[in-house]
Motif scaffolding. Structure first.
Motif, PDB file in Angstrom:
ATOM      1  N   TYR A 326       0.865  -1.182   0.000  1.00 43.55           N
ATOM      2  CA  TYR A 326       0.000   0.000   0.000  1.00 43.55           C
ATOM      3  C   TYR A 326       0.895   1.223   0.000  1.00 43.55           C
ATOM      4  O   TYR A 326       2.035   1.161   0.471  1.00 43.55           O
ATOM      5  CB  TYR A 326      -0.887   0.021   1.247  1.00 43.55           C
ATOM      6  N   SER A 328       0.838   5.760   0.301  1.00 46.90           N
ATOM      7  CA  SER A 328       0.084   7.004   0.446  1.00 46.90           C
ATOM      8  C   SER A 328       0.958   8.143  -0.051  1.00 46.90           C
ATOM      9  O   SER A 328       2.192   8.046  -0.020  1.00 46.90           O
ATOM     10  CB  SER A 328      -0.298   7.238   1.905  1.00 46.90           C
ATOM     11  N   GLU A 372      -4.544  -8.243   1.483  1.00 46.36           N
ATOM     12  CA  GLU A 372      -5.231  -6.958   1.317  1.00 46.36           C
ATOM     13  C   GLU A 372      -5.861  -6.535   2.643  1.00 46.36           C
ATOM     14  O   GLU A 372      -6.302  -7.376   3.430  1.00 46.36           O
ATOM     15  CB  GLU A 372      -6.311  -7.068   0.242  1.00 46.36           C
ATOM     16  N   TYR A 377     -13.009   3.026   1.472  1.00 48.34           N
ATOM     17  CA  TYR A 377     -12.265   3.991   0.653  1.00 48.34           C
ATOM     18  C   TYR A 377     -12.811   5.412   0.779  1.00 48.34           C
ATOM     19  O   TYR A 377     -12.177   6.367   0.370  1.00 48.34           O
ATOM     20  CB  TYR A 377     -12.189   3.547  -0.815  1.00 48.34           C
ATOM     21  N   GLN A 383      -7.940   5.666   6.637  1.00 46.63           N
ATOM     22  CA  GLN A 383      -6.744   5.410   5.819  1.00 46.63           C
ATOM     23  C   GLN A 383      -5.517   6.096   6.419  1.00 46.63           C
ATOM     24  O   GLN A 383      -4.426   5.538   6.454  1.00 46.63           O
ATOM     25  CB  GLN A 383      -6.983   5.897   4.395  1.00 46.63           C
ATOM     26  N   PHE A 413      -4.399   7.447  -0.764  1.00 41.65           N
ATOM     27  CA  PHE A 413      -4.044   6.124  -0.245  1.00 41.65           C
ATOM     28  C   PHE A 413      -4.623   5.075  -1.182  1.00 41.65           C
ATOM     29  O   PHE A 413      -5.781   5.178  -1.598  1.00 41.65           O
ATOM     30  CB  PHE A 413      -4.633   5.960   1.164  1.00 41.65           C
ATOM     31  N   ASP A 414      -3.833   4.104  -1.542  1.00 43.90           N
ATOM     32  CA  ASP A 414      -4.353   3.034  -2.402  1.00 43.90           C
ATOM     33  C   ASP A 414      -3.424   1.842  -2.284  1.00 43.90           C
ATOM     34  O   ASP A 414      -2.293   1.957  -1.812  1.00 43.90           O
ATOM     35  CB  ASP A 414      -4.416   3.506  -3.867  1.00 43.90           C
ATOM     36  N   LYS A 415      -3.919   0.702  -2.761  1.00 46.68           N
ATOM     37  CA  LYS A 415      -3.019  -0.447  -2.817  1.00 46.68           C
ATOM     38  C   LYS A 415      -2.205  -0.341  -4.106  1.00 46.68           C
ATOM     39  O   LYS A 415      -2.635   0.320  -5.067  1.00 46.68           O
ATOM     40  CB  LYS A 415      -3.816  -1.746  -2.797  1.00 46.68           C
TER      41      LYS A 415
END
Ligand SMILES: Cc1cc2nc3c(=O)[nH]c(=O)nc-3n(C[C@H](O)[C@H](O)[C@H](O)COP(=O)(O)OP(=O)(O)OC[C@H]3O[C@@H](n4cnc5c(N)ncnc54)[C@H](O)[C@@H]3O)c2cc1C
Length: 516
Positions: A326, A328, A372, A377, A383, A413-415
């Motif tokens: 992940y 950010s 995961e 989201y 997050q 923020f994301d994978k």
């Protein structure tokens, strides 16, 4: 780009708008003598105009807009404007000085600059007029004990509403967080390298790209004591490897591309598709706001969370390959390291990277995750907490950087994932770029891949004399080996260089750089 506004007079309205907050509704049924309004000026406060009826022609930052009601016009104190003409207008105007504005809103207002006038849909207009009417009622109660506080709070609420509408309109789909999407866009540099250099040359853009490229100087690999263990000089690395690479601000590149095609292509903003249906030799496309339309072919170039892919090829989960990480990004409007440099610090499974350019610093925090992580989201605080928790014991400058992350209004923020699809085309629909074959930001060349893909498709059409079935087959076949190679490099080398999972791997990377 904004022209020099320093010579433009600043209107501070004398004592006319006492207390730093102001609201009124004005009507002009005829065209009065505009007098001084016809001269360019700046205000010393944030000004909002809700155009409820009629139309107005204005220049904002030297660009002319013909604005029809209902619309909202926002002007930052730095923005130069001039009213050129108006007809039969009803406008509610409010203004607020910096010291009366909620600090968070101030930051968000800066983030939406340059804000062009925005057409309002019925829902937005109804809500805003209701809120404005209430605010005007408060403004008439000058004898109230808490008159100023009440007016200030109400004007801040109006500002928040306008900000929400701006964010909403910039959000391409209801699926993602608008602010998150916005930060991703604000993550400026895009890399142009390899074959892409030849493509942009064919397009006549190479000179402009060279002239506008960011001249990044170096990458430093740091240890916990802030000692540089390795310094890579960008120009030397390129000279040694013989590979030229240009980093360019994404918005500048987009503007170049836009200028190339703007006379031949119709652009529709603030719209999103809600469905696709093949009808004989056409595709019918349904839109969120507008009427359905039919097209010969549809190209989904709508990024990693593509809705074209979702509606036509199926759910994202079927194609998304999780890279067990992940990340950010927080962008701060100050330099935390010398400008045009990058610094990187890693502990096993965690990496902190700072990237400074054009007066800003990107704070990137990436961590390894076997599985995961379930999170909402839409819940940005959740997050942030994931990041704060992951990095709470990390060394180097991390504690100070986490403070910045906590205070900043820009947070993404994301994978890390890749898109792996057996085919990028189906029927009359094709995917291009991240939508079809995202290699992940860890590849550092997603911008290039999107351009390469578009060129591969264009070449296929040319070679197949416009036969779309042949062209799509060619695109799928000829472009795939390159994508497979880039995606495999990320999995086999890129991830380990970005987030080494052992101290041994960190030491090796810090000794040998990204080239090991
Ligand atoms: C954090 C981060 C860091 C990165 N770092 C780099 C880097 O250093 N170098 C590099 O080359 N690349 C980098 N990338 C990758 C790069 O940004 C992408 O690979 C590249 O932009 C892909 O281009 P694209 O045109 O396929 O998609 P995008 O650039 O994502 O464009 C998609 C477009 O579609 C629009 N859209 C999306 N959904 C809809 C919808 N429903 N309706 C209408 N419009 C829609 C979006 O608004 C956007 O304009 C990074 C990406 C991220 C997220």
């Amino acid at each position: 780009m904004r022209k020099n506004a320093r010579g433009i007079p600043v209107n501070n309205f004398g004592d006319e708008w006492g207390g730093g907050v102001f609201i009124e509704r004005i009507c002009f049924e005829y065209l009065p003598d505009l007098g001084q309004w016809e001269q360019p000026e700046r205000h010393d406060r944030h000004s909002f105009f809700l155009l409820e009826a009629g139309n107005v022609t204005m220049e904002i930052d030297f660009q002319q807009y013909h604005i029809n009601a209902p619309s909202i016009i926002y002007m930052h104190p730095d923005q130069v404007h001039r009213i050129a003409a108006f007809k039969n207008i009803v406008v509610s105007a409010w203004a607020v000085t910096n010291d009366n504005l909620n600090a968070g809103y101030l930051k968000l207002l800066e983030d939406i600059l340059p804000a062009a006038p925005m057409a309002l849909n019925d829902r937005m207009f109804a809500l805003l007029t209701e809120a404005v009417s209430l605010c005007i009622k408060f403004s008439e109660r000058e004898k109230d004990l808490l008159y100023h506080s009440l007016l200030k709070d109400q004007i801040n609420a109006l500002t928040a509403l306008v900000l929400s509408f701006y964010w909403e309109q910039r959000m391409p789909s209801g699926d993602r967080l608008s602010r998150s999407e916005f930060v991703a866009k604000a993550f400026k540099p895009v890399n142009i390298l390899g074959n892409t250099i030849g493509i942009v040359k064919r397009m006549g853009l190479l000179d402009q790209i060279q002239l506008n490229a960011l001249l990044m100087k170096s990458v430093e690999f740091k240890n916990a004591h802030d000692i540089t263990e390795r310094l890579d000089l960008t120009q030397k690395r390129q000279a040694d490897s013989g590979e030229t690479e240009y980093e360019i601000e994404r918005d500048i590149l987009l503007d170049m591309l836009y200028q190339l095609v703007k006379d031949d292509v119709a652009f529709v903003y603030g719209e999103s598709i809600t469905g696709l249906k093949e009808q004989g030799d056409q595709v019918e496309v349904n839109f969120k706001n507008g009427a359905p339309q039919t097209f010969d072919l549809v190209f989904g170039c709508d990024g990693i969370h593509s809705v074209v892919r979702k509606y036509w090829f199926g759910a994202e989960a079927a194609y998304s390959r999780f890279l067990q990480a992940y990340f950010s990004i927080t962008i701060v409007n100050k330099l935390l390291i010398p400008e045009y440099t990058t610094q990187m610090y890693s502990e096993p499974g965690k990496t902190v990277m700072l990237n400074a350019y054009n007066g800003k610093t990107d704070i990137c925090l990436a961590f390894f995750a076997e599985q995961e992580i379930a999170y909402d989201y839409r819940n940005e605080q959740q997050q942030r907490n994931i990041i704060l928790d992951q990095f709470k014991n990390t060394g180097w400058r991390t504690a100070e950087l986490l403070e910045e992350v906590q205070q900043s209004t820009t947070f993404y923020f994301d994978k890390l994932c890749q898109m792996k699809m057996p085919s990028w085309t189906k029927g009359r629909v094709a995917l291009v770029g991240d939508a079809g074959y995202c290699a992940s930001p860890a590849a550092g060349r997603g911008g290039s891949l999107a351009i390469d893909g578009a060129a591969a498709l264009a070449d296929a059409f040319q070679n197949c004399q416009g036969d779309y079935e042949l062209a799509f087959a060619h695109y799928n076949h000829a472009f795939r080996p390159f994508i497979d190679e880039v995606q495999a490099d990320v999995v086999n080398f890129g991830m380990e260089a970005l987030i080494p999972r052992s101290q041994e791997a960190i030491d090796r990377r810090n000794k040998e750089g990204f080239g090991f």
